[in-house]
Design a protein around this motif. Structure first.
Motif, mmCIF file in Angstrom:
data_model
loop_
_atom_site.group_PDB
_atom_site.id
_atom_site.type_symbol
_atom_site.label_atom_id
_atom_site.label_comp_id
_atom_site.label_asym_id
_atom_site.label_seq_id
_atom_site.Cartn_x
_atom_site.Cartn_y
_atom_site.Cartn_z
ATOM 1 N N LEU A 1 11.394 7.166 2.015
ATOM 2 C CA LEU A 1 10.129 7.669 2.556
ATOM 3 C C LEU A 1 9.154 6.538 2.857
ATOM 4 O O LEU A 1 8.302 6.667 3.735
ATOM 5 N N THR A 2 9.274 5.431 2.134
ATOM 6 C CA THR A 2 8.447 4.263 2.457
ATOM 7 C C THR A 2 8.824 3.724 3.827
ATOM 8 O O THR A 2 7.956 3.342 4.623
ATOM 9 N N MET A 3 10.133 3.701 4.128
ATOM 10 C CA MET A 3 10.582 3.270 5.449
ATOM 11 C C MET A 3 10.056 4.200 6.534
ATOM 12 O O MET A 3 9.625 3.752 7.605
ATOM 13 N N VAL A 4 10.076 5.502 6.250
ATOM 14 C CA VAL A 4 9.560 6.476 7.213
ATOM 15 C C VAL A 4 8.075 6.233 7.461
ATOM 16 O O VAL A 4 7.611 6.228 8.612
ATOM 17 N N SER A 5 7.319 6.016 6.386
ATOM 18 C CA SER A 5 5.880 5.785 6.514
ATOM 19 C C SER A 5 5.591 4.506 7.292
ATOM 20 O O SER A 5 4.671 4.464 8.110
ATOM 21 N N ILE B 1 0.829 -1.205 0.000
ATOM 22 C CA ILE B 1 0.000 0.000 0.000
ATOM 23 C C ILE B 1 0.866 1.258 0.000
ATOM 24 O O ILE B 1 0.695 2.163 -0.823
ATOM 25 N N VAL B 2 1.814 1.309 0.935
ATOM 26 C CA VAL B 2 2.646 2.503 1.079
ATOM 27 C C VAL B 2 3.538 2.696 -0.143
ATOM 28 O O VAL B 2 3.678 3.812 -0.657
ATOM 29 N N ALA B 3 4.151 1.617 -0.635
ATOM 30 C CA ALA B 3 5.034 1.719 -1.796
ATOM 31 C C ALA B 3 4.274 2.196 -3.028
ATOM 32 O O ALA B 3 4.793 2.963 -3.845
ATOM 33 N N SER B 4 3.026 1.756 -3.182
ATOM 34 C CA SER B 4 2.224 2.152 -4.346
ATOM 35 C C SER B 4 1.793 3.605 -4.278
ATOM 36 O O SER B 4 1.724 4.292 -5.307
ATOM 37 N N MET B 5 1.490 4.083 -3.080
ATOM 38 C CA MET B 5 0.963 5.440 -2.936
ATOM 39 C C MET B 5 2.036 6.510 -2.798
ATOM 40 O O MET B 5 1.789 7.692 -3.039
ATOM 41 N N ASN B 6 3.243 6.109 -2.444
ATOM 42 C CA ASN B 6 4.302 7.075 -2.141
ATOM 43 C C ASN B 6 4.908 7.739 -3.364
ATOM 44 O O ASN B 6 5.329 8.888 -3.298
ATOM 45 N N ASP B 7 5.013 7.022 -4.461
ATOM 46 C CA ASP B 7 5.879 7.432 -5.574
ATOM 47 C C ASP B 7 5.066 7.742 -6.833
ATOM 48 O O ASP B 7 4.301 6.901 -7.301
#
Length: 322
Positions: free
Chosen positions: A149-153, A110-116
């Protein structure tokens, strides 16, 4: 044979097809890297070094210079994109847990798809429907590329954290690239051209670590994830774009998943083994989201841009009539 010209007609093809080829070979012939060894065997599991080079080359294309409007617009869209990803990740973590898969879905996916954001798609849509200033905003938005930023999220979502050394290591290649690219325009041109070339190679390496028997459910879930990226992030980005002086087109055009985002799950799993179990499935889902958003986002953006154009034409006609 016009292989590249044919592939270019398919969104995300340079990422998708090598990834599928690698996954197919690994599923049907899992002993291939051991059988051949040497460079062939290294390519099977060599996605991370290639990704490091890719992010360095990407970094050289990023400029420290930006006009106030570009900085404001790009910064607003960037913060909105990663903020929405973090919020959705936090909510999803309450139901899915620490990276566990639920119907093929994971917080990592989810996070990887929405971040970039898909930069090429954004620039193309801005060139057709938007303003040059809004197109320039991607120079700021491109900072979202990579696993940092994915790690941060994921950390904000309360899932497994990352040591500071790992966090720095995740962003270091891109930062070094940014420094060198801004110090020397020739280096920017030289290394920047290499970034697209690396995509099919790290995509194959990522695919070679996947087994279709384990990710059979990820396809449909990935499609739904892509739709969610356009709807959820698109809605938030649309509002922020309007609030920062835009007409909403830039916000809608940024509601995509970048092709290189498919490399993020593997990078995150390498930094924290807690995500190793879901990284393969997440990679497939992110790749599916890349394709879905690349198809759906231009349709939505074009529809809204045409709607605005008709409104302007109606106002002109009304003014002339009065």
């Amino acid at each position: 044979m016009k292989i590249k010209a044919t592939l270019d007609r398919i969104p995300g093809s340079m990422m998708l097809f090598p990834l599928l080829i690698g996954a197919t070979l690994n599923t049907l012939f899992p002993g291939t890297p051991t059988f051949f060894g040497s460079f062939t065997g290294a390519l099977w599991g060599g996605a991370l070094p290639i990704l490091a080079v890719f992010f360095f080359c990407m970094g050289t294309t990023l400029s420290f210079k930006a006009t106030p409007y570009i900085a404001k617009k790009g910064g607003a869209l960037l913060l909105t994109k990663i903020g929405v990803a973090a919020i959705i990740g936090i909510i999803a973590a309450q139901f899915i847990g620490n990276g566990m898969v639920l119907g093929g879905l994971s917080v990592l996916a989810i996070v990887a798809s929405m971040n970039d954001t898909n930069g090429g798609m954004y620039m193309a849509l801005m060139g057709q429907f938007g303003k040059a200033e809004d197109a320039g905003a991607y120079s700021i938005m491109s900072l979202e590329s990579g696993p940092f930023l994915t790690m941060v999220s994921l950390g904000l979502a309360g899932l497994a954290g990352f040591p500071w050394q790992t966090m720095v290591g995740a962003i270091l290649p891109m930062v070094l690239g940014m420094i060198i690219g801004n110090l020397d325009p020739d280096c920017r041109e030289f290394f920047g051209k290499a970034a697209p070339v690396l995509i099919p190679f790290f995509a194959f390496g990522l695919g070679a670590g996947l087994d279709f028997n384990k990710v059979a459910t990820a396809g449909l879930t990935g499609i739904l994830l892509g739709v969610a990226v356009v709807v959820i992030t698109g809605s938030a980005l649309f509002v922020v774009d309007k609030l920062t002086g835009g007409n909403g087109i830039a916000g809608l055009a940024a509601a995509t998943t970048a092709g290189n985002a498919a490399g993020v799950p593997a990078a995150v799993a390498a930094a924290n083994p807690a995500y190793a179990e879901v990284a393969g499935t997440a990679t497939i889902m992110v790749a599916a989201s890349v394709i879905v958003t690349a198809i759906l986002c231009p349709i939505v953006t074009a529809w809204y841009a045409n709607r605005l154009k008709k409104k302007e034409q109606f106002k002109l006609q009304a003014n002339r009539a009065s």
